[in-house]
Design a protein around this motif. Structure first.
Motif, PDB file in Angstrom:
ATOM      1  N   ASP A 131       0.856  -1.190   0.000  1.00 13.51           N
ATOM      2  CA  ASP A 131       0.000   0.000   0.000  1.00 13.51           C
ATOM      3  C   ASP A 131       0.889   1.237   0.000  1.00 13.51           C
ATOM      4  N   ASN A 134       0.006   6.755  -0.666  1.00 11.92           N
ATOM      5  CA  ASN A 134       0.243   8.025   0.035  1.00 11.92           C
ATOM      6  C   ASN A 134       1.700   8.183   0.471  1.00 11.92           C
ATOM      7  N   SER A 198      -1.613   3.419   5.785  1.00  7.76           N
ATOM      8  CA  SER A 198      -2.772   2.741   5.189  1.00  7.76           C
ATOM      9  C   SER A 198      -4.079   3.148   5.859  1.00  7.76           C
ATOM     10  N   ASN A 199      -3.994   3.767   7.038  1.00  7.15           N
ATOM     11  CA  ASN A 199      -5.203   4.229   7.731  1.00  7.15           C
ATOM     12  C   ASN A 199      -5.756   5.520   7.148  1.00  7.15           C
ATOM     13  N   LYS A 201      -7.244   7.360   4.126  1.00  7.73           N
ATOM     14  CA  LYS A 201      -7.910   7.071   2.861  1.00  7.73           C
ATOM     15  C   LYS A 201      -8.155   8.376   2.098  1.00  7.73           C
ATOM     16  N   SER A 203      -9.019  10.206  -1.904  1.00 12.23           N
ATOM     17  CA  SER A 203      -9.367  10.084  -3.319  1.00 12.23           C
ATOM     18  C   SER A 203      -8.203  10.619  -4.145  1.00 12.23           C
ATOM     19  N   ARG A 207      -5.522  13.563  -3.054  1.00  9.79           N
ATOM     20  CA  ARG A 207      -4.080  13.291  -3.064  1.00  9.79           C
ATOM     21  C   ARG A 207      -3.345  14.301  -3.940  1.00  9.79           C
TER      22      ARG A 207
END
Length: 239
Positions: A131, A134, A198-199, A201, A203, A207
């Motif tokens: 992941d 980000n 990963s916590n 979230k 779009s 981002r």
């Protein structure tokens, strides 16, 4: 003087017909450029060029001459063999983007062990985690610690962040005040470690908006910094 040093590959440029100029961030001497003569001429040389993929982690034996702009590599070997950084499409886009950012931000020709360690460990983290959407946001934000303009973390409760001054404020001052979603995300990232990314979230639009904000932050604090050409490719991959 012959020395052995760890190095990260920042960029490479074809020179004449068969040579390469490779720019690296070395542990012992900061940014150095190397001329690889005839490396594109033979099959043996082509094998050697595979070592110099963007952000590869190498161990180099070099001839360092402080009076020259181009140095010589006597021996090169892989220090950490990546498993996915150059084969995963998303990670490859991040690598291309970050190598361009680092090429334009790392200028010093001196030893900085803490910065080198940050680059080394975060790239290994990226290689080992799936992941990664980000990753570049937190990487760029944390990099500002080593470049001298990390945001002041006091007064996190304030409703605005002043990009020009790098601090949180109670009211909008000047043309570079951050609020809304970008402010919320900035506060989140300031308290986040890579293992917890990963916590968060986001779009594609969120981002991209925050990435543009971080790049503007770099422009305001680093003279001559410009948005990387690879930004468009990165945005397409994560769209």
């Amino acid at each position: 003087m012959i020395i052995t040093t760890k190095a990260l590959v920042l960029s490479k440029l074809r020179y004449r017909d068969n040579d390469l100029i490779v720019k690296c961030y070395t542990q012992h001497y900061g940014v150095l450029s190397f001329l690889l003569r005839g490396v594109l001429k033979s099959k043996k040389g082509l094998t050697k060029t595979a070592y110099f993929q963007l952000l590869s982690q190498l161990q180099l034996v070099i001839v360092h001459n402080p009076n020259r702009s181009l140095h010589t590599i006597k021996e090169a070997k892989i220090n950490h063999l990546y498993s996915s950084l150059h084969t995963n499409m998303m990670k490859s886009a991040i690598v291309m983007f970050l190598s361009e950012v680092l090429t334009h931000t790392l200028k010093e020709e001196e030893q900085n062990d803490t910065l080198f360690s940050y680059l080394e460990t975060t790239l290994l983290w990226l290689d080992n985690h799936s992941d990664c959407s980000n990753f570049h946001l937190l990487f760029l934000l944390n990099l500002t610690k080593y470049l001298g303009f990390y945001p002041e973390k006091i007064h996190l409760e304030h409703d605005y962040f002043n990009l020009q001054d790098g601090k949180f404020e109670t009211k909008q001052v000047g043309d570079y005040a951050v609020s809304g979603e970008n402010l919320i995300l900035l506060k989140q990232l300031l308290g986040t470690k890579f293992d917890a990314l990963s916590n968060i979230k986001l779009s594609a639009k969120q981002r991209q908006s925050f990435l543009n904000l971080i790049l503007l932050y770099y422009e305001l604090h680093l003279g001559g910094f410009k948005k990387p050409k690879s930004l468009q490719i990165l945005n397409q991959v994560f769209n």
